[in-house]
Design an enzyme around this catalytic site. Sequence first.
Site, PDB file in Angstrom:
ATOM      1  CG  PHE A  27     -25.919   6.462 -47.664  1.00 37.68           C
ATOM      2  CD1 PHE A  27     -25.290   5.863 -48.603  1.00 37.68           C
ATOM      3  CD2 PHE A  27     -24.980   6.459 -46.526  1.00 37.68           C
ATOM      4  CE1 PHE A  27     -24.116   4.799 -48.552  1.00 37.68           C
ATOM      5  CE2 PHE A  27     -23.608   5.780 -46.327  1.00 37.68           C
ATOM      6  CZ  PHE A  27     -23.352   4.946 -47.430  1.00 37.68           C
ATOM      7  CB  CYS A  87     -27.665  12.762 -44.253  1.00 36.88           C
ATOM      8  SG  CYS A  87     -26.472  12.986 -43.036  1.00 36.88           S
ATOM      9  CB  VAL A  88     -22.739  13.981 -47.042  1.00 33.29           C
ATOM     10  CG1 VAL A  88     -21.197  13.141 -46.997  1.00 33.29           C
ATOM     11  CG2 VAL A  88     -23.256  13.987 -48.198  1.00 33.29           C
ATOM     12  CB  ILE A  89     -21.994  11.154 -41.668  1.00 34.34           C
ATOM     13  CG1 ILE A  89     -23.525  11.571 -41.395  1.00 34.34           C
ATOM     14  CG2 ILE A  89     -21.382  11.256 -40.396  1.00 34.34           C
ATOM     15  CD1 ILE A  89     -24.034  10.666 -40.501  1.00 34.34           C
ATOM     16  CG  ASP A  92     -11.628   7.819 -40.253  1.00 37.94           C
ATOM     17  OD1 ASP A  92     -11.877   8.607 -39.753  1.00 37.94           O
ATOM     18  OD2 ASP A  92     -11.760   6.444 -40.116  1.00 37.94           O
ATOM     19  CG  HIS A  95     -16.624   9.207 -49.883  1.00 41.34           C
ATOM     20  ND1 HIS A  95     -16.792   8.853 -51.301  1.00 41.34           N
ATOM     21  CD2 HIS A  95     -18.074   9.049 -49.698  1.00 41.34           C
ATOM     22  CE1 HIS A  95     -18.083   8.674 -51.890  1.00 41.34           C
ATOM     23  NE2 HIS A  95     -18.787   8.887 -50.562  1.00 41.34           N
ATOM     24  NE  ARG A 134     -26.176  20.761 -38.425  1.00 40.09           N
ATOM     25  CZ  ARG A 134     -25.708  20.694 -37.312  1.00 40.09           C
ATOM     26  NH1 ARG A 134     -25.998  19.894 -36.646  1.00 40.09           N
ATOM     27  NH2 ARG A 134     -24.914  21.799 -37.025  1.00 40.09           N
TER      28      ARG A 134
END
Length: 163
Positions: A27, A87-89, A92, A95, A134
């Site tokens: 992603f 990676c998940v950031i 708002d 999700h 990270r």
Amino acid sequence: MADARRAPLKDQTDISGARALIVEARFYDDLQDALLDGAVAELKAAGLTHDVITVPGALEIPAAVAIAVDAAAANGKPYDAVIALGCVIRGDTIHFEIVSQESSRALMDLAVSRKLPLGNGILTVNTEAQAWARARASELNKGGDAARAALAMLRIKRRLARA
């Protein structure tokens, strides 16, 4: 840079020649390159060969692991360890929580139900700056950490299988 809070594991059970699978969610391409570099360096240092499968996002990682592990076993070339990278950031919406929790839960279910040495290197962060800190091997090297976790579990599995 090594994390001073983490003592090195002393188990040196031979795992050279083992075969690992890395499933990565692409992603964030540049971040993913850093995670992948860290993981691959650890696998090579331990003498493992590896394959890489790329999926669209973190939610697809567990299904890809299950499919690949089953296919490899059916073809007589089973994987000895698996590393999940992504990676998940936080955004708002909720999700972030759904993707983070469900991907981790599904990976843990796979690891336990299949007795699969697995390292979870899916970053769950609030900002892109946290993700970079990270991901970089020169900083927290979470790709390398995920590979080391999978290798540690593989050593345990091999040592106990011989006991």
